[in-house]
Design a protein around this motif. Structure first.
Motif: not given
Length: 130
Positions: A63-66, A69-74
């Motif tokens: 959930l920290f992805a925010g 782009t953050g979700a794609e990196h995760w």
């Protein structure tokens, strides 16, 4: 079986759910039978299903992805770590070494496939130089 499906399609209503299912199978025939030509491919998907079962457990941690782009990196990291585990490679050691090789310029662009977890060899496993 492909021939049998072809024959059965001629005998049933084209709009029926059964006909739709049979056409679906025939459209995906290559993928469904690929394991027959490649002994590395497992007949069932249990290995993959076991691995993706962990994803919902880690979802809250992501959930920290925010943002997207953050979700794609995760997702990228989860894929890399999962691939390493499936290849019998310790993920932290593998990622540390390949990132160091890339940053230091020890791996050329055309050699990137040697860094994939199933091709990776640590310096410790290579014979010592005499």
């Amino acid at each position: 079986m492909h021939t049998w499906l072809d024959e059965q399609l001629l005998c049933i209503s084209k709009g029926s759910e059964l006909a739709k299912a049979m056409r679906y199978v025939m459209r995906h025939w290559e993928g469904l039978t690929r394991f027959l030509d490649d002994g590395r491919i497992e007949l069932d998907t249990n290995t993959v299903e076991r691995e993706i079962r962990r994803i919902p457990l880690g979802r809250k941690n992501a959930l920290f992805a925010g943002n997207d782009t953050g979700a794609e990196h995760w997702a990228l990291m989860a894929t890399l770590i999962g691939s390493a585990k499936l290849s019998g490679v310790e993920p932290l050691a593998w990622l540390t070494e390949i990132l160091e090789r890339i940053v230091a310029g020890h791996t050329k662009a055309n050699e990137i496939d040697t860094l994939l977890p199933w091709n990776w060899k640590t310096q410790a496993t290579l014979p010592a130089a005499a």
